[in-house]
Scaffold this motif. Structure first.
Motif, PDB file in Angstrom:
ATOM      1  N   UNK A 231      38.271  46.852 -42.620  1.00  0.00           N
ATOM      2  CA  UNK A 231      37.975  46.764 -44.042  1.00  0.00           C
ATOM      3  C   UNK A 231      36.953  47.840 -44.409  1.00  0.00           C
ATOM      4  N   UNK A 232      36.808  48.061 -45.698  1.00  0.00           N
ATOM      5  CA  UNK A 232      35.761  48.956 -46.177  1.00  0.00           C
ATOM      6  C   UNK A 232      34.448  48.182 -46.212  1.00  0.00           C
ATOM      7  N   UNK A 233      33.339  48.854 -45.894  1.00  0.00           N
ATOM      8  CA  UNK A 233      32.033  48.214 -45.942  1.00  0.00           C
ATOM      9  C   UNK A 233      31.150  48.976 -46.922  1.00  0.00           C
ATOM     10  N   UNK A 234      30.598  48.241 -47.886  1.00  0.00           N
ATOM     11  CA  UNK A 234      29.602  48.784 -48.806  1.00  0.00           C
ATOM     12  C   UNK A 234      28.259  48.277 -48.304  1.00  0.00           C
ATOM     13  N   UNK A 235      27.449  49.173 -47.791  1.00  0.00           N
ATOM     14  CA  UNK A 235      26.196  48.795 -47.147  1.00  0.00           C
ATOM     15  C   UNK A 235      25.002  49.204 -48.006  1.00  0.00           C
ATOM     16  N   UNK A 236      24.205  48.209 -48.403  1.00  0.00           N
ATOM     17  CA  UNK A 236      22.992  48.468 -49.184  1.00  0.00           C
ATOM     18  C   UNK A 236      21.790  47.962 -48.396  1.00  0.00           C
ATOM     19  N   UNK A 237      20.813  48.820 -48.189  1.00  0.00           N
ATOM     20  CA  UNK A 237      19.627  48.436 -47.422  1.00  0.00           C
ATOM     21  C   UNK A 237      18.364  48.605 -48.258  1.00  0.00           C
ATOM     22  N   UNK A 238      17.308  47.929 -47.810  1.00  0.00           N
ATOM     23  CA  UNK A 238      16.036  47.963 -48.522  1.00  0.00           C
ATOM     24  C   UNK A 238      15.401  49.347 -48.462  1.00  0.00           C
ATOM     25  N   UNK A 239      14.724  49.685 -49.534  1.00  0.00           N
ATOM     26  CA  UNK A 239      13.987  50.942 -49.611  1.00  0.00           C
ATOM     27  C   UNK A 239      12.682  50.678 -50.350  1.00  0.00           C
ATOM     28  N   UNK A 240      11.580  51.046 -49.735  1.00  0.00           N
ATOM     29  CA  UNK A 240      10.279  51.002 -50.405  1.00  0.00           C
ATOM     30  C   UNK A 240       9.717  52.419 -50.425  1.00  0.00           C
TER      31      UNK A 240
ATOM     32  N   UNK B  96       4.979  51.086 -36.098  1.00  0.00           N
ATOM     33  CA  UNK B  96       5.911  50.791 -34.996  1.00  0.00           C
ATOM     34  C   UNK B  96       7.312  51.287 -35.295  1.00  0.00           C
ATOM     35  N   UNK B  97       7.718  51.261 -36.563  1.00  0.00           N
ATOM     36  CA  UNK B  97       9.046  51.730 -36.963  1.00  0.00           C
ATOM     37  C   UNK B  97       8.912  52.475 -38.286  1.00  0.00           C
ATOM     38  N   UNK B  98       8.625  53.776 -38.230  1.00  0.00           N
ATOM     39  CA  UNK B  98       8.408  54.544 -39.465  1.00  0.00           C
ATOM     40  C   UNK B  98       9.613  54.552 -40.407  1.00  0.00           C
ATOM     41  N   UNK B  99      10.808  54.278 -39.866  1.00  0.00           N
ATOM     42  CA  UNK B  99      11.998  54.255 -40.716  1.00  0.00           C
ATOM     43  C   UNK B  99      12.178  52.926 -41.431  1.00  0.00           C
ATOM     44  N   UNK B 100      11.387  51.915 -41.066  1.00  0.00           N
ATOM     45  CA  UNK B 100      11.514  50.611 -41.703  1.00  0.00           C
ATOM     46  C   UNK B 100      11.368  50.747 -43.209  1.00  0.00           C
ATOM     47  N   UNK B 101      12.226  50.082 -43.914  1.00  0.00           N
ATOM     48  CA  UNK B 101      12.232  50.081 -45.375  1.00  0.00           C
ATOM     49  C   UNK B 101      12.476  51.468 -45.963  1.00  0.00           C
ATOM     50  N   UNK B 102      13.123  52.349 -45.191  1.00  0.00           N
ATOM     51  CA  UNK B 102      13.491  53.674 -45.689  1.00  0.00           C
ATOM     52  C   UNK B 102      14.944  53.735 -46.106  1.00  0.00           C
ATOM     53  N   UNK B 103      15.644  52.603 -45.973  1.00  0.00           N
ATOM     54  CA  UNK B 103      17.040  52.552 -46.370  1.00  0.00           C
ATOM     55  C   UNK B 103      17.971  53.187 -45.356  1.00  0.00           C
ATOM     56  N   UNK B 104      19.204  52.878 -45.487  1.00  0.00           N
ATOM     57  CA  UNK B 104      20.289  53.474 -44.687  1.00  0.00           C
ATOM     58  C   UNK B 104      21.589  53.006 -45.314  1.00  0.00           C
ATOM     59  N   UNK B 105      21.767  53.312 -46.585  1.00  0.00           N
ATOM     60  CA  UNK B 105      22.936  52.848 -47.320  1.00  0.00           C
ATOM     61  C   UNK B 105      24.126  53.760 -47.097  1.00  0.00           C
TER      62      UNK B 105
END
Length: 142
Positions: A77-86, A106-115
């Motif tokens: 299936x197609x996946x529409x992925x939306x992630x948090x971004x601050x 600890x994780x500099x990419x946290x809350x940086x999104x990956x949509x």
């Protein structure tokens, strides 16, 4: 999340508008029976949401990307992925103590999104986008 017997996990048929649409949030994507429940209902478009950055091990974006690409290929299936971004201002306001700020260290990419938008064969057809707000679009053939 993911509580109960799965009877509440439903795919909705929108007809020709958007096909058969379902969705899971964050760690529900790690639950094989939740994935099976959605995919057994002939899901065509899956909406994935990842609001929580605290994923142990690999960086957030890498973990999310692996999970949504796997979901697309497994479920065909197609996946529409939306992630948090601050943004930086929101990070400073929410992580305003040394202890909280160390969590982001600890994780500099946290809350940086990956949509992203993923095709049924696991390919990116839009994105991935990290570190900024964006609206992703793709034309798909259901």
């Amino acid at each position: 999340w993911g509580e109960g017997d799965g009877s509440g996990l439903r795919v909705f048929d929108t007809g020709e508008t958007a096909g058969r649409v379902g969705g899971l949030i964050c760690g529900e994507h790690n639950l094989a029976l939740a994935r099976y429940t959605m995919q057994s209902q002939q899901e065509q478009v899956h909406v994935a949401s990842y609001p929580d950055p605290r994923m142990e091990g690999r960086p957030f974006a890498e973990r999310v990307d692996a999970a949504v690409r796997h979901y697309a290929a497994e479920g065909q299936c197609f996946v529409l992925n939306a992630t948090a971004l601050l943004d930086d201002a929101a990070r400073a306001a929410l992580y305003d103590t040394a202890e909280l700020a160390s969590e982001l260290d600890r994780d500099p990419q946290a809350l940086s999104g990956c949509s992203s938008i993923i095709a049924p064969d696991g390919r990116h057809i839009a994105g991935p986008v990290s570190g900024r707000e964006a609206i992703l679009t793709a034309e798909v053939d259901l």
